[in-house]
Scaffold this active site. Structure first.
Site, PDB file in Angstrom:
ATOM      1  N   SER A 161      58.129 -49.899 -31.889  1.00 43.24           N
ATOM      2  CA  SER A 161      58.176 -50.047 -30.438  1.00 43.24           C
ATOM      3  C   SER A 161      58.396 -51.477 -29.957  1.00 43.24           C
ATOM      4  O   SER A 161      58.977 -51.682 -28.896  1.00 43.24           O
ATOM      5  CB  SER A 161      56.917 -49.466 -29.809  1.00 43.24           C
ATOM      6  OG  SER A 161      55.771 -50.066 -30.353  1.00 43.24           O
ATOM      7  N   HIS A 189      60.150 -43.459 -29.518  1.00 42.64           N
ATOM      8  CA  HIS A 189      61.353 -44.139 -29.020  1.00 42.64           C
ATOM      9  C   HIS A 189      62.633 -43.546 -29.606  1.00 42.64           C
ATOM     10  O   HIS A 189      63.716 -44.102 -29.424  1.00 42.64           O
ATOM     11  CB  HIS A 189      61.286 -45.639 -29.313  1.00 42.64           C
ATOM     12  CG  HIS A 189      60.144 -46.306 -28.621  1.00 42.64           C
ATOM     13  ND1 HIS A 189      60.186 -46.704 -27.308  1.00 42.64           N
ATOM     14  CD2 HIS A 189      58.889 -46.592 -29.057  1.00 42.64           C
ATOM     15  CE1 HIS A 189      59.024 -47.231 -26.964  1.00 42.64           C
ATOM     16  NE2 HIS A 189      58.215 -47.174 -28.004  1.00 42.64           N
ATOM     17  N   LYS A 220      58.780 -41.120 -22.367  1.00 40.25           N
ATOM     18  CA  LYS A 220      59.761 -42.197 -22.434  1.00 40.25           C
ATOM     19  C   LYS A 220      61.140 -41.680 -22.015  1.00 40.25           C
ATOM     20  O   LYS A 220      61.375 -41.504 -20.835  1.00 40.25           O
ATOM     21  CB  LYS A 220      59.695 -42.852 -23.804  1.00 40.25           C
ATOM     22  CG  LYS A 220      58.392 -43.664 -23.858  1.00 40.25           C
ATOM     23  CD  LYS A 220      58.006 -44.248 -25.141  1.00 40.25           C
ATOM     24  CE  LYS A 220      56.719 -45.052 -24.907  1.00 40.25           C
ATOM     25  NZ  LYS A 220      55.898 -45.169 -26.095  1.00 40.25           N
TER      26      LYS A 220
HETATM   27  C1  LIG Z   1      54.516 -45.199 -26.178  1.00 35.81           C
HETATM   28  C2  LIG Z   1      54.245 -44.842 -27.596  1.00 35.81           C
HETATM   29  C3  LIG Z   1      53.328 -43.835 -27.900  1.00 35.81           C
HETATM   30  C4  LIG Z   1      52.453 -43.204 -26.857  1.00 35.81           C
HETATM   31  O1  LIG Z   1      53.139 -42.296 -26.077  1.00 35.81           O
HETATM   32  P1  LIG Z   1      52.581 -41.948 -24.610  1.00 35.81           P
HETATM   33  O2  LIG Z   1      53.219 -40.669 -24.300  1.00 35.81           O
HETATM   34  O3  LIG Z   1      52.983 -43.089 -23.746  1.00 35.81           O
HETATM   35  O4  LIG Z   1      51.089 -41.859 -24.739  1.00 35.81           O
HETATM   36  C5  LIG Z   1      53.209 -43.454 -29.212  1.00 35.81           C
HETATM   37  N1  LIG Z   1      53.938 -44.048 -30.186  1.00 35.81           N
HETATM   38  C6  LIG Z   1      54.802 -45.048 -29.924  1.00 35.81           C
HETATM   39  C7  LIG Z   1      55.569 -45.650 -31.039  1.00 35.81           C
HETATM   40  C8  LIG Z   1      54.972 -45.475 -28.625  1.00 35.81           C
HETATM   41  O5  LIG Z   1      55.807 -46.476 -28.362  1.00 35.81           O
END
Ligand SMILES: *Cc1c(COP(=O)(O)O)cnc(C)c1O
Length: 374
Positions: A161, A189, A220
């Site tokens: 991320s 992602h 996302k």
């Molecule tokens: C944002 C993220 C999460 C968490 O997801 P949410 O739906 O925002 O709780 C999990 N893993 C990674 C790699 C992320 O970037």
């Protein structure tokens, strides 16, 4: 002390911060769906129909027709038998990893894995072996040494991320097969962005069948909220009965599920969004990598780390950029290792070539000042 600010998202990849309109290069809304009229109207009609909250956990009475439709749509999209929803991607990772591992097992975790995976590892009580990002010789040695009684579980982000780089999924599958390890990947992602159909990096690498558990987020690229796992009916039934972050938490709001259904349709019907996104990202990455005083790792996709090293300098440049209309994440330790403080630039489908060119000019003015002040 981290500052708490209030943002008002606007369409077209912009937002308002304290009355100033900014181009938002810090969002994970990669396909520009959060403000899409089709998502908004799907959510609005579900809101009228079912109200706001789900009122109970899914197993009690919170699972509505919209939850069932979203589960079916996700399974269909991912070409699997079934799907399960979670309140967030964080809850999915925490719950799934802590459910599949326990004392006596060994979890192998990439050092750059997301906090939710690391927390899941800790909560499980399993032994934790951390290897440096993508260092598979080290992972192999640790797999070799691991006790043969407990399970071996390899856990990784597919796209990391804060760096935007890809996990070596093909080689991870080979190692998992060689050492009879379970492989869990987090496509937070990846979903919607990577792969010819947008199913994620596992699709892009052609290894979907070889990954034991694929976790995704609706928060996302899908522009909504929530986490999910897709897989065989056997796996999904097991998760329904075991994962505490799903069992003991209120189901997602039905309107969010309706919006996510609309997002899945768009992802399938409009593949050009991914193509344009990658083109814009490639343009920006290529330009950024030619700037002085910064390091931009070779990679692809919409997350572009611009590494400055020093945390103070990183904060100063992010603040200067904000003053001239651009919002970028300023990421410091402990989120990233010491000496790698960075601007985390994320491009979305909303950002036009002209937005990116203006951002580069603004960054150049800030970087030129570093040159002068030494
Ligand atoms: C944002 C993220 C999460 C968490 O997801 P949410 O739906 O925002 O709780 C999990 N893993 C990674 C790699 C992320 O970037």
């Amino acid at each position: 002390m981290r500052t708490r600010r209030t943002f008002s998202p606007l369409p077209d990849g912009r937002c308002l911060l304290e009355g100033h309109k900014l181009i938002n290069l810090s969002s994970n809304d990669y396909l520009n769906l959060a403000h899409d009229p089709r998502l908004i109207s799907a959510a609005a009609s579900a809101l009228q129909e079912m109200g706001v909250g789900a009122r109970a956990s899914a197993l009690v009475s919170g699972r509505t027709e919209w939850h069932a439709r979203l589960e079916a749509a996700l399974a269909d999209f991912e070409e699997t038998e079934a799907a399960i929803l979670f309140p967030s991607g964080y809850a999915a990772n925490l719950g799934v990893v802590s459910a599949i591992a326990s004392e006596g097992d060994t979890i192998f975790c990439d050092r750059l894995n997301h906090a939710s995976l690391v927390d899941g590892c800790r909560l499980s009580g399993a032994r934790l072996r951390v290897y440096r990002n993508g260092r598979l010789e080290r992972l192999r040695r640790e797999l070799e040494k691991a006790a043969s009684d407990g399970k071996r579980i390899i856990v990784t982000d597919s796209i990391f991320s804060m760096d935007g780089n890809q996990a070596p999924l093909i080689r991870l599958c080979e190692l998992a097969e060689e050492y009879e390890a379970i492989l869990v990947i987090d496509e937070a992602h990846g979903t919607g962005v990577w792969g010819a159909s947008g199913r994620g990096l596992a699709e892009a690498c052609g290894v979907e069948e070889r990954v034991t558990i694929r976790i995704g987020t609706l928060s996302k690229a899908l522009g909504a909220m929530g986490g999910f796992v897709t897989g065989s009916s056997g796996l999904i039934d097991w998760l329904w009965n075991r994962v505490r972050t799903q069992i003991y938490s209120t189901a997602l709001p039905p309107a969010i599920c309706a919006a996510a259904c609309a997002a899945l349709e768009i992802i399938q019907d409009e593949p050009e969004r991914r193509r344009v996104l990658f083109e814009r990202a490639e343009f920006l990455r290529n330009e950024l990598s030619q700037r002085p005083h910064v390091t931009v790792p070779l990679s692809a996709g919409p997350i572009i780390p611009v590494i400055l090293g020093d945390p103070g300098l990183t904060m100063r440049i992010a603040s200067e950029l904000k003053d001239v209309g651009f919002l970028v994440g300023a990421i410091r330790p402990p989120t990233v290792p010491e000496g790698t403080s960075r601007l985390r630039v994320s491009v979305t489908y909303a950002h036009q070539r002209d937005d990116l060119e203006r951002f580069l000019k603004a960054l150049d003015r800030s970087l030129a000042r570093i040159g002068k002040s030494g």
